[in-house]
Design a protein around this motif. Structure first.
Motif, short mmCIF file in Angstrom:
data_model
loop_
_atom_site.label_atom_id
_atom_site.label_comp_id
_atom_site.label_asym_id
_atom_site.label_seq_id
_atom_site.Cartn_x
_atom_site.Cartn_y
_atom_site.Cartn_z
N GLN A 196 0.85 -1.19 0.00
CA GLN A 196 0.00 0.00 0.00
C GLN A 196 0.89 1.25 0.00
N GLY A 197 0.94 1.90 -1.14
CA GLY A 197 1.74 3.10 -1.28
C GLY A 197 1.33 4.22 -0.34
N LEU A 198 0.12 4.13 0.23
CA LEU A 198 -0.34 5.12 1.20
C LEU A 198 0.59 5.20 2.41
N GLY A 199 1.38 4.17 2.62
CA GLY A 199 2.31 4.16 3.73
C GLY A 199 3.32 5.30 3.66
N MET A 200 3.56 5.80 2.46
CA MET A 200 4.52 6.91 2.30
C MET A 200 4.03 8.18 2.99
N ALA A 201 2.73 8.28 3.26
CA ALA A 201 2.19 9.47 3.94
C ALA A 201 2.75 9.59 5.35
N ALA A 202 3.28 8.51 5.91
CA ALA A 202 3.84 8.53 7.26
C ALA A 202 5.23 9.16 7.30
N PHE A 203 5.80 9.42 6.14
CA PHE A 203 7.17 9.94 6.07
C PHE A 203 7.18 11.34 5.49
N ASP A 204 7.68 12.31 6.28
CA ASP A 204 7.71 13.68 5.78
C ASP A 204 9.08 14.08 5.24
N GLY A 205 10.09 13.26 5.49
CA GLY A 205 11.42 13.54 4.96
C GLY A 205 12.19 14.60 5.72
N SER A 206 11.72 14.96 6.90
CA SER A 206 12.44 15.97 7.68
C SER A 206 13.75 15.39 8.23
N PRO A 207 14.72 16.24 8.48
CA PRO A 207 15.99 15.75 9.05
C PRO A 207 15.79 15.00 10.37
N GLN A 208 14.85 15.47 11.20
CA GLN A 208 14.59 14.79 12.46
C GLN A 208 14.05 13.38 12.22
N GLU A 209 13.15 13.27 11.26
CA GLU A 209 12.58 11.96 10.95
C GLU A 209 13.66 11.01 10.45
N VAL A 210 14.53 11.49 9.58
CA VAL A 210 15.60 10.65 9.06
C VAL A 210 16.48 10.17 10.20
N ARG A 211 16.86 11.08 11.08
CA ARG A 211 17.70 10.68 12.24
C ARG A 211 16.99 9.65 13.10
N ARG A 212 15.73 9.89 13.42
CA ARG A 212 14.96 8.94 14.25
C ARG A 212 14.82 7.58 13.57
N SER A 213 14.74 7.59 12.25
CA SER A 213 14.53 6.32 11.54
C SER A 213 15.72 5.37 11.68
N PHE A 214 16.88 5.91 12.02
CA PHE A 214 18.03 5.03 12.21
C PHE A 214 17.92 4.18 13.47
N TRP A 215 16.94 4.46 14.32
CA TRP A 215 16.65 3.56 15.44
C TRP A 215 16.20 2.20 14.91
N ALA A 216 15.67 2.18 13.71
CA ALA A 216 15.27 0.91 13.11
C ALA A 216 16.48 -0.03 12.99
N ALA A 217 17.66 0.53 12.76
CA ALA A 217 18.86 -0.31 12.69
C ALA A 217 19.13 -0.97 14.03
N ALA A 218 19.01 -0.20 15.11
CA ALA A 218 19.23 -0.76 16.44
C ALA A 218 18.21 -1.85 16.76
N LEU A 219 16.98 -1.64 16.33
CA LEU A 219 15.94 -2.65 16.55
C LEU A 219 16.11 -3.86 15.64
N SER A 220 16.71 -3.64 14.48
CA SER A 220 16.90 -4.73 13.51
C SER A 220 18.09 -5.62 13.85
N PHE A 221 19.10 -5.08 14.52
CA PHE A 221 20.31 -5.87 14.75
C PHE A 221 20.07 -7.18 15.49
N PRO A 222 19.27 -7.21 16.55
CA PRO A 222 19.05 -8.52 17.20
C PRO A 222 18.43 -9.55 16.26
N LEU A 223 17.57 -9.08 15.36
CA LEU A 223 16.96 -10.00 14.38
C LEU A 223 18.02 -10.49 13.39
#
Length: 173
Positions: free
Chosen positions: A14-41
């Motif tokens: 569902q391409g509508l998921g892109m509405a959750a991303f505004d592309g702000s610098p803060q959002e990009v920085r916060r999104s790197f938490w996904a790496a920390a959450l992904s590493f155990p997996l």
């Protein structure tokens, strides 16, 4: 968590998921938490896959490979997006890509667990489907977030996979 919810929509095609991303610098920085959450997996996948580690700290090698690959892909994808004329879309792409990786690792890990209890053929089929889905998801997120044509999205996916294999091999995985 809006990024994870957006990635969840993207994971369902569902391409509508892109509405959750505004592309702000803060959002990009916060999104790197996904790496920390992904590493155990990621680490669990390596252990289940039977990666033979001769060192006493296999997690260190895995952590280095994982971190370097994640950062190098971010840097190279930004350059690739800029050179191809899609650089303005890269922040949204990076946020969506980061969060969708968490979903990819969860799917890949979930696909490996039943493999211990089913015949080899079934395990191989489930693994192939999971890898195919993970590649499709990355391709879909790339197309949606960057606004690139399908063949160009393939190049971003190939870059990610090639970097992962190269860096993991270089570090000695």
């Amino acid at each position: 968590m809006a990024g994870l919810m957006g990635a969840g929509l993207l994971a369902r095609g569902q391409g509508l998921g892109m509405a959750a991303f505004d592309g702000s610098p803060q959002e990009v920085r916060r999104s790197f938490w996904a790496a920390a959450l992904s590493f155990p997996l990621f680490f669990a996948l390596a252990r289940i896959a039977g990666v033979d580690e001769p060192v006493s700290f296999p997690w260190l090698r895995e952590a280095l490979s994982f971190t370097i690959t994640w950062v190098v892909f971010a840097l190279m994808s930004e350059r690739m997006a800029t050179v191809s004329g899609y650089g303005r879309n890269w922040p949204r792409f990076m946020s969506a890509w980061n969060w969708s990786n968490l979903i990819q690792y969860a799917v890949l890990l979930a696909a490996t667990i039943p493999g211990r209890f089913v015949p080899d053929v079934a395990e191989q089929i489930v693994s192939l489907v999971a890898v195919g889905y993970a590649l499709w998801l990355e391709w879909f997120v790339t197309r949606q977030a960057l606004g690139v044509p399908g063949p160009m999205a393939v190049l971003f996916v190939v870059l990610d996979v090639a970097l992962g294999l190269f860096i993991h091999g270089l570090i000695g995985g």
